[in-house]
Scaffold this active site. Sequence first.
Site, PDB file in Angstrom:
ATOM      1  N   ASN A  10      -1.461  -1.786   4.273  1.00  0.00           N
ATOM      2  CA  ASN A  10      -1.583  -3.688   5.543  1.00  0.00           C
ATOM      3  C   ASN A  10      -0.221  -3.737   5.446  1.00  0.00           C
ATOM      4  O   ASN A  10       0.178  -4.321   4.288  1.00  0.00           O
ATOM      5  CB  ASN A  10      -2.553  -3.961   4.546  1.00  0.00           C
ATOM      6  CG  ASN A  10      -3.168  -5.461   5.278  1.00  0.00           C
ATOM      7  OD1 ASN A  10      -2.226  -5.662   5.866  1.00  0.00           O
ATOM      8  ND2 ASN A  10      -3.558  -6.296   4.308  1.00  0.00           N
ATOM      9  N   TRP A  11       0.189  -3.803   6.410  1.00  0.00           N
ATOM     10  CA  TRP A  11       1.318  -4.790   7.008  1.00  0.00           C
ATOM     11  C   TRP A  11       1.144  -5.872   7.238  1.00  0.00           C
ATOM     12  O   TRP A  11       2.026  -7.078   7.426  1.00  0.00           O
ATOM     13  CB  TRP A  11       2.145  -3.994   8.979  1.00  0.00           C
ATOM     14  CG  TRP A  11       2.587  -2.749   8.609  1.00  0.00           C
ATOM     15  CD1 TRP A  11       2.207  -1.728   6.834  1.00  0.00           C
ATOM     16  CD2 TRP A  11       2.843  -1.874   9.285  1.00  0.00           C
ATOM     17  NE1 TRP A  11       1.935  -0.478   7.572  1.00  0.00           N
ATOM     18  CE2 TRP A  11       2.668  -0.593   8.669  1.00  0.00           C
ATOM     19  CE3 TRP A  11       2.886  -2.064  10.862  1.00  0.00           C
ATOM     20  CZ2 TRP A  11       3.339   0.771   9.665  1.00  0.00           C
ATOM     21  CZ3 TRP A  11       3.692  -0.527  10.966  1.00  0.00           C
ATOM     22  CH2 TRP A  11       4.159   0.976  11.121  1.00  0.00           C
ATOM     23  N   GLY A 174      -0.217  -8.517  -3.947  1.00  0.00           N
ATOM     24  CA  GLY A 174       1.228  -8.687  -3.815  1.00  0.00           C
ATOM     25  C   GLY A 174       1.907  -9.945  -5.063  1.00  0.00           C
ATOM     26  O   GLY A 174       3.416 -10.256  -5.158  1.00  0.00           O
ATOM     27  N   GLY A 235      -0.420  -2.683   0.065  1.00  0.00           N
ATOM     28  CA  GLY A 235       0.169  -3.907   1.365  1.00  0.00           C
ATOM     29  C   GLY A 235       2.088  -4.303   1.295  1.00  0.00           C
ATOM     30  O   GLY A 235       2.531  -2.772   1.611  1.00  0.00           O
ATOM     31  N   GLY A 236       2.556  -4.644  -0.498  1.00  0.00           N
ATOM     32  CA  GLY A 236       3.924  -4.439   0.453  1.00  0.00           C
ATOM     33  C   GLY A 236       4.549  -3.055   0.776  1.00  0.00           C
ATOM     34  O   GLY A 236       5.583  -3.074   0.610  1.00  0.00           O
TER      35      GLY A 236
HETATM   36  C1  PEP Z   1      -3.354  -5.547   0.325  1.00  0.00           C
HETATM   37  O1  PEP Z   1      -3.011  -6.339   1.093  1.00  0.00           O
HETATM   38  O2  PEP Z   1      -3.803  -5.285   0.595  1.00  0.00           O
HETATM   39  C2  PEP Z   1      -2.071  -5.569  -1.206  1.00  0.00           C
HETATM   40  C3  PEP Z   1      -3.145  -5.259  -1.597  1.00  0.00           C
HETATM   41  O3  PEP Z   1      -1.007  -5.986  -1.221  1.00  0.00           O
HETATM   42  P1  PEP Z   1       0.021  -6.065  -2.387  1.00  0.00           P
HETATM   43  O4  PEP Z   1      -0.294  -4.261  -2.898  1.00  0.00           O
HETATM   44  O5  PEP Z   1       1.205  -5.856  -2.170  1.00  0.00           O
HETATM   45  O6  PEP Z   1      -0.781  -6.167  -3.243  1.00  0.00           O
END
Ligand code: PEP
Length: 250
Positions: A10-11, A174, A235-236
Amino acid sequence: MSRKPIIAGNWKMYKTVKESVDFVKQLEGKLKDVTDREILVCPTALAAASVVDALRFTNIQVGLQDAHWENEGAYTGNISPIMLKDAGVHYIILGHSERRQYDNDTDHRINAKLKNVLRSGLKAIVCVGETLSEREKGQTEKVVETQVNGCFEGIGLGDLAGIVIAYEPVWAIGTGKTATPEQANEVHSFIRKLIGKKYNAEASEKIRIQYGGSVKPENIKQLMAQLDIDGALVGGASLKVDSFTAIVRF
Ligand code: PEP
């Protein structure tokens, strides 16, 4: 029953069109041989068509981070599932906690969006998860159950093939704080039982449940070793070719 793992990036609101295309060109070269898992990148709506083009005839699919509950109309700033389907998108993420927090996504709205996504011939990743204070108050199962019930209202057994659930504890998104593999699996197994109660045992065995929340190359293996974890929504760590590649390959 074996469920094919699904790893999605997920960008969020990162990467220009050029950055997105450059990224997937590199990624595609590194993941060419991977056939035993589903791979998905979810760029911004702006970059979607270019990313689809760059990934044509590859093993990487494209998702979007949201889509509207209507297919056209006076909805300034929105984009609809049939437009995304037409552009070659495969999946839509629905109900991400950031959208629940900043964009008024309620279970009721997510449910309407989910129905439209499925009607339009796309697949959905439906996100659920508790906040830190809900966890601390011992409300995790109650919160997740309410979200699943609300999001799946009126969704039939036959629709489940087009749905992946993502369990994303909000306190782990995040923040660098990952749920332990056991903590995550406990909720995954609860969600699977819930699907069993709402539908049937076969549906609960078949549905894929991804974990999301600070997934990194360092923790993906332990997470994926859990019985009820079928993939990751990242995400990240999905924003860098090397870390996303390592996660996909776990
Ligand atoms: C997300 O955005 O769905 C997520 C899990 O972000 P991160 O991996 O950065 O915690």
